[in-house]
Write a protein that holds these residues in place. Sequence first.
Motif, PDB file in Angstrom:
ATOM      1  N   GLN A 215      31.359  -0.135  83.719  1.00  0.00           N
ATOM      2  CA  GLN A 215      32.796  -0.305  83.485  1.00  0.00           C
ATOM      3  C   GLN A 215      33.615   0.535  84.481  1.00  0.00           C
ATOM      4  O   GLN A 215      34.575   0.071  85.059  1.00  0.00           O
ATOM      5  CB  GLN A 215      33.132   0.094  82.021  1.00  0.00           C
ATOM      6  N   ARG A 216      33.139   1.796  84.664  1.00  0.00           N
ATOM      7  CA  ARG A 216      33.857   2.678  85.572  1.00  0.00           C
ATOM      8  C   ARG A 216      33.805   2.138  87.011  1.00  0.00           C
ATOM      9  O   ARG A 216      34.798   2.118  87.721  1.00  0.00           O
ATOM     10  CB  ARG A 216      33.248   4.084  85.511  1.00  0.00           C
ATOM     11  N   THR A 217      32.620   1.676  87.385  1.00  0.00           N
ATOM     12  CA  THR A 217      32.455   1.136  88.744  1.00  0.00           C
ATOM     13  C   THR A 217      33.374  -0.065  88.939  1.00  0.00           C
ATOM     14  O   THR A 217      34.026  -0.216  89.981  1.00  0.00           O
ATOM     15  CB  THR A 217      30.983   0.707  88.973  1.00  0.00           C
ATOM     16  N   PHE A 218      33.438  -0.905  87.917  1.00  0.00           N
ATOM     17  CA  PHE A 218      34.280  -2.102  87.991  1.00  0.00           C
ATOM     18  C   PHE A 218      35.753  -1.713  88.175  1.00  0.00           C
ATOM     19  O   PHE A 218      36.454  -2.266  89.025  1.00  0.00           O
ATOM     20  CB  PHE A 218      34.079  -2.914  86.702  1.00  0.00           C
ATOM     21  N   MET A 219      36.204  -0.719  87.406  1.00  0.00           N
ATOM     22  CA  MET A 219      37.605  -0.294  87.497  1.00  0.00           C
ATOM     23  C   MET A 219      37.894   0.307  88.883  1.00  0.00           C
ATOM     24  O   MET A 219      38.928   0.039  89.484  1.00  0.00           O
ATOM     25  CB  MET A 219      37.945   0.757  86.414  1.00  0.00           C
ATOM     26  N   GLU A 220      36.936   1.106  89.375  1.00  0.00           N
ATOM     27  CA  GLU A 220      37.135   1.734  90.688  1.00  0.00           C
ATOM     28  C   GLU A 220      37.184   0.668  91.782  1.00  0.00           C
ATOM     29  O   GLU A 220      38.034   0.710  92.673  1.00  0.00           O
ATOM     30  CB  GLU A 220      35.990   2.719  90.954  1.00  0.00           C
ATOM     31  N   LEU A 221      36.283  -0.299  91.642  1.00  0.00           N
ATOM     32  CA  LEU A 221      36.231  -1.392  92.615  1.00  0.00           C
ATOM     33  C   LEU A 221      37.568  -2.133  92.639  1.00  0.00           C
ATOM     34  O   LEU A 221      38.126  -2.412  93.705  1.00  0.00           O
ATOM     35  CB  LEU A 221      35.087  -2.348  92.222  1.00  0.00           C
ATOM     36  N   LYS A 222      38.086  -2.411  91.451  1.00  0.00           N
ATOM     37  CA  LYS A 222      39.360  -3.135  91.368  1.00  0.00           C
ATOM     38  C   LYS A 222      40.481  -2.339  92.041  1.00  0.00           C
ATOM     39  O   LYS A 222      41.314  -2.897  92.760  1.00  0.00           O
ATOM     40  CB  LYS A 222      39.727  -3.370  89.889  1.00  0.00           C
ATOM     41  N   SER A 223      40.467  -1.020  91.789  1.00  0.00           N
ATOM     42  CA  SER A 223      41.577  -0.240  92.354  1.00  0.00           C
ATOM     43  C   SER A 223      41.431  -0.119  93.883  1.00  0.00           C
ATOM     44  O   SER A 223      42.426  -0.163  94.601  1.00  0.00           O
ATOM     45  CB  SER A 223      41.707   1.107  91.645  1.00  0.00           C
ATOM     46  N   VAL A 224      40.195  -0.011  94.385  1.00  0.00           N
ATOM     47  CA  VAL A 224      40.007   0.026  95.847  1.00  0.00           C
ATOM     48  C   VAL A 224      40.501  -1.290  96.456  1.00  0.00           C
ATOM     49  O   VAL A 224      41.241  -1.307  97.442  1.00  0.00           O
ATOM     50  CB  VAL A 224      38.521   0.264  96.215  1.00  0.00           C
ATOM     51  N   ILE A 225      40.117  -2.401  95.828  1.00  0.00           N
ATOM     52  CA  ILE A 225      40.498  -3.717  96.375  1.00  0.00           C
ATOM     53  C   ILE A 225      42.022  -3.848  96.391  1.00  0.00           C
ATOM     54  O   ILE A 225      42.616  -4.314  97.365  1.00  0.00           O
ATOM     55  CB  ILE A 225      39.845  -4.864  95.572  1.00  0.00           C
ATOM     56  N   SER A 226      42.669  -3.378  95.336  1.00  0.00           N
ATOM     57  CA  SER A 226      44.132  -3.511  95.297  1.00  0.00           C
ATOM     58  C   SER A 226      44.766  -2.660  96.404  1.00  0.00           C
ATOM     59  O   SER A 226      45.722  -3.074  97.044  1.00  0.00           O
ATOM     60  CB  SER A 226      44.609  -3.127  93.891  1.00  0.00           C
ATOM     61  N   ARG A 227      44.183  -1.462  96.647  1.00  0.00           N
ATOM     62  CA  ARG A 227      44.697  -0.598  97.708  1.00  0.00           C
ATOM     63  C   ARG A 227      44.557  -1.271  99.089  1.00  0.00           C
ATOM     64  O   ARG A 227      45.466  -1.251  99.895  1.00  0.00           O
ATOM     65  CB  ARG A 227      43.910   0.711  97.692  1.00  0.00           C
ATOM     66  N   VAL A 228      43.390  -1.896  99.284  1.00  0.00           N
ATOM     67  CA  VAL A 228      43.117  -2.529 100.579  1.00  0.00           C
ATOM     68  C   VAL A 228      44.138  -3.629 100.876  1.00  0.00           C
ATOM     69  O   VAL A 228      44.545  -3.822 102.014  1.00  0.00           O
ATOM     70  CB  VAL A 228      41.688  -3.129 100.577  1.00  0.00           C
ATOM     71  N   GLN A 229      44.538  -4.334  99.823  1.00  0.00           N
ATOM     72  CA  GLN A 229      45.443  -5.467 100.039  1.00  0.00           C
ATOM     73  C   GLN A 229      46.904  -5.033 100.144  1.00  0.00           C
ATOM     74  O   GLN A 229      47.728  -5.780 100.647  1.00  0.00           O
ATOM     75  CB  GLN A 229      45.303  -6.515  98.909  1.00  0.00           C
ATOM     76  N   THR A 230      47.217  -3.823  99.647  1.00  0.00           N
ATOM     77  CA  THR A 230      48.639  -3.453  99.602  1.00  0.00           C
ATOM     78  C   THR A 230      49.004  -2.253 100.481  1.00  0.00           C
ATOM     79  O   THR A 230      50.177  -1.993 100.684  1.00  0.00           O
ATOM     80  CB  THR A 230      49.050  -3.116  98.151  1.00  0.00           C
ATOM     81  N   GLN A 231      48.002  -1.528 100.932  1.00  0.00           N
ATOM     82  CA  GLN A 231      48.322  -0.346 101.749  1.00  0.00           C
ATOM     83  C   GLN A 231      47.667  -0.447 103.121  1.00  0.00           C
ATOM     84  O   GLN A 231      46.639  -1.087 103.268  1.00  0.00           O
ATOM     85  CB  GLN A 231      47.807   0.928 101.064  1.00  0.00           C
ATOM     86  N   GLU A 232      48.277   0.263 104.086  1.00  0.00           N
ATOM     87  CA  GLU A 232      47.716   0.246 105.436  1.00  0.00           C
ATOM     88  C   GLU A 232      46.343   0.924 105.461  1.00  0.00           C
ATOM     89  O   GLU A 232      46.150   1.959 104.839  1.00  0.00           O
ATOM     90  CB  GLU A 232      48.643   1.010 106.381  1.00  0.00           C
ATOM     91  N   GLN A 233      45.419   0.303 106.177  1.00  0.00           N
ATOM     92  CA  GLN A 233      44.075   0.872 106.338  1.00  0.00           C
ATOM     93  C   GLN A 233      43.752   0.903 107.832  1.00  0.00           C
ATOM     94  O   GLN A 233      44.251   0.081 108.593  1.00  0.00           O
ATOM     95  CB  GLN A 233      43.020  -0.014 105.652  1.00  0.00           C
ATOM     96  N   TRP A 234      42.879   1.843 108.213  1.00  0.00           N
ATOM     97  CA  TRP A 234      42.444   1.880 109.615  1.00  0.00           C
ATOM     98  C   TRP A 234      41.437   0.769 109.851  1.00  0.00           C
ATOM     99  O   TRP A 234      40.447   0.683 109.129  1.00  0.00           O
ATOM    100  CB  TRP A 234      41.810   3.233 109.947  1.00  0.00           C
ATOM    101  N   VAL A 235      41.692  -0.068 110.837  1.00  0.00           N
ATOM    102  CA  VAL A 235      40.743  -1.139 111.167  1.00  0.00           C
ATOM    103  C   VAL A 235      40.472  -1.106 112.669  1.00  0.00           C
ATOM    104  O   VAL A 235      41.235  -0.493 113.429  1.00  0.00           O
ATOM    105  CB  VAL A 235      41.287  -2.542 110.793  1.00  0.00           C
ATOM    106  N   SER A 236      39.407  -1.794 113.071  1.00  0.00           N
ATOM    107  CA  SER A 236      39.072  -1.840 114.490  1.00  0.00           C
ATOM    108  C   SER A 236      40.254  -2.418 115.278  1.00  0.00           C
ATOM    109  O   SER A 236      40.813  -3.451 114.893  1.00  0.00           O
ATOM    110  CB  SER A 236      37.839  -2.720 114.670  1.00  0.00           C
ATOM    111  N   SER A 237      40.590  -1.758 116.376  1.00  0.00           N
ATOM    112  CA  SER A 237      41.744  -2.226 117.159  1.00  0.00           C
ATOM    113  C   SER A 237      41.459  -3.599 117.773  1.00  0.00           C
ATOM    114  O   SER A 237      42.379  -4.344 118.079  1.00  0.00           O
ATOM    115  CB  SER A 237      42.086  -1.212 118.247  1.00  0.00           C
TER     116      SER A 237
END
Length: 574
Positions: free
Chosen positions: A548-570
Amino acid sequence: MALQQLLGCLDQICGTIGERHENQLFLRNLLNNKELAALCQAHSIIEDFDDWKYPPADNNAFQMLYEVCEEMQGFVNMPEVMELCCLLTRAHMRAVFDIHDQIANKDYMPELPPEFPGDITPLCSDEEEAGVKIVKLVKSVEPLGATIKYDPKTGMIVIARVMHGGAADRSGLIHVGDKVQEVNGIPVKGRDPEEVTHFLASLDGSITFKLIPADIDTKKIPHSQIKMRAHFDYDPYKDELNPCPDASLSFRKGDILQIVDQGDPHWWQAKKLGEKGLRAGLIPGRQLQERRLSNRRSIINGSLGSNSSLDLSFKKSSVRINVRSSFRTNKRKVKKVMYHAKQNEDYDNEEVLTYEEVVLYKPPPSRPRPIVIIGPPGVGRNELKRRLIACDPDTFSSAIPHTSRPKRIMEEDGMEYYFVSREVMDKAVESNRLIEYGEYKDHMYGTSILATKRVIDEGQICLLCVHPQALRILKQSELKPYVIYIKPPSIDVLRATRLSRKAMVTMEKSHTRPFADEDLVNMVQVGKRMEAMYQHYFDCTITNDNLQRTFMELKSVISRVQTQEQWVSSKWLR
Ligand SMILES: Nc1ncnc2c1ncn2[C@@H]1O[C@H](COP(=O)(O)OP(=O)(O)OP(=O)(O)O)[C@@H](O)[C@H]1O
């Protein structure tokens, strides 16, 4: 105000303590002095500002100065731009910005020797001898921020590097190539640079350099703003090649570094992003590090022999990588037995990764980034994917696989599978259009880049559970995937969670069965090997100790990836 009060009661005080007339006069003159009054006024203004009612707009103006100058490099043919650039790069201008940052950061240290107010008080006199400059710096706790070398042709000690943002750089008076004649009146010509370095390190307070300026005007070399993700840990004190560990930067794998100077291909200057402080440190350049890593690798490979391939399969594999893979549809899971990768694990292992140029990226809401879930078989990748889709089927989806198997009655193309010929599948493999593929009962199955794109085009988050070998193709594609590694917990936690919950091994060809202890041990080992070989591809790691905890963490990481700037390969944004 206090000054006026003091003046008012001066007669009274002096009468009481019986002070001599000339001393009284001196004190009166001093208290009436206009400059002292101005100083006191400035002090009270600063006192008023001290409550930060007007906080500084930026506390890194010095950095901004460099960035602005670099931006202007693109417009050098405009005289106004050139003039502004010249003004901004002048030593006193840089000093103003530097002091601004110090005040903004409330950095009122260091305490200085009485004769020189301020952190660095450079004094440059060109008059003493033609072609020679005298530079006086005040050294505090901070090192001077320059390295030296010995020029065997002339026997001179020469400034090898000026560390970006360091004391020497901020003075604007010491440049690469300047020849050091004297330090505090002591000639250094012909001396061992190490001896001079020790001597410099031992000095405190004001240091006077007698320098012959460099022939080339190195001041004009613009500072680079490239950001790189480090793919290795670096400790300068453990690096026997490092010319000056004290002036170097240590960092960890995954840190984002701002490379400010690549003038020397072997030793770059960099700052760690997000870390306070203006001074850059030396780090090994890409060329040097790649050469070092390849040498190290060939020594290791030599000692292991040619058959040093690491087995990442759940069961022992033979020459062909026999990693079991499954291509699941929404309704049921279809078992495939063979996983083919064009590049085998040896090849993956050949990759020498040191630094990767990165930029910040936030996906537009209409094109979310696909999420790749990686981990050793049995760790829970598909369980997590299934839960994500079940809890929000509008947001999450998976790519429909392609197959060369003939379509059955009742099946519809593009529902469970895209049905194509064997020839089409073979061509897709050849042209790297399949993320991964396998063969089952003489038919090919595979997940294509195109099918993944279709999910993205629909505005859905495509979830991919693939073998790590697929990461190379995925990262090279234009899909901009975010890779999450699901790490097995310790063997004790695995036993406590999986055995008690009667979790099922779903990888066997013919049947499912509960996990045995041997499976759990194997899972941990495969996980370790996977990390060793593919960690550079992982954007994030989550340990699956509690579903359950892993699932919640996964969901929050995914939401961050879609809504916040992340470092990606140039490379993705070129
Ligand atoms: N944290 C957990 N605690 C208990 N059981 C778990 C946990 N995570 C996963 N499981 C169970 O472990 C089993 C294997 O999970 P899953 O099928 O998702 O593995 P996988 O990584 O997809 O590997 P495979 O491809 O072999 O199926 C499932 O029965 C799942 O419910």
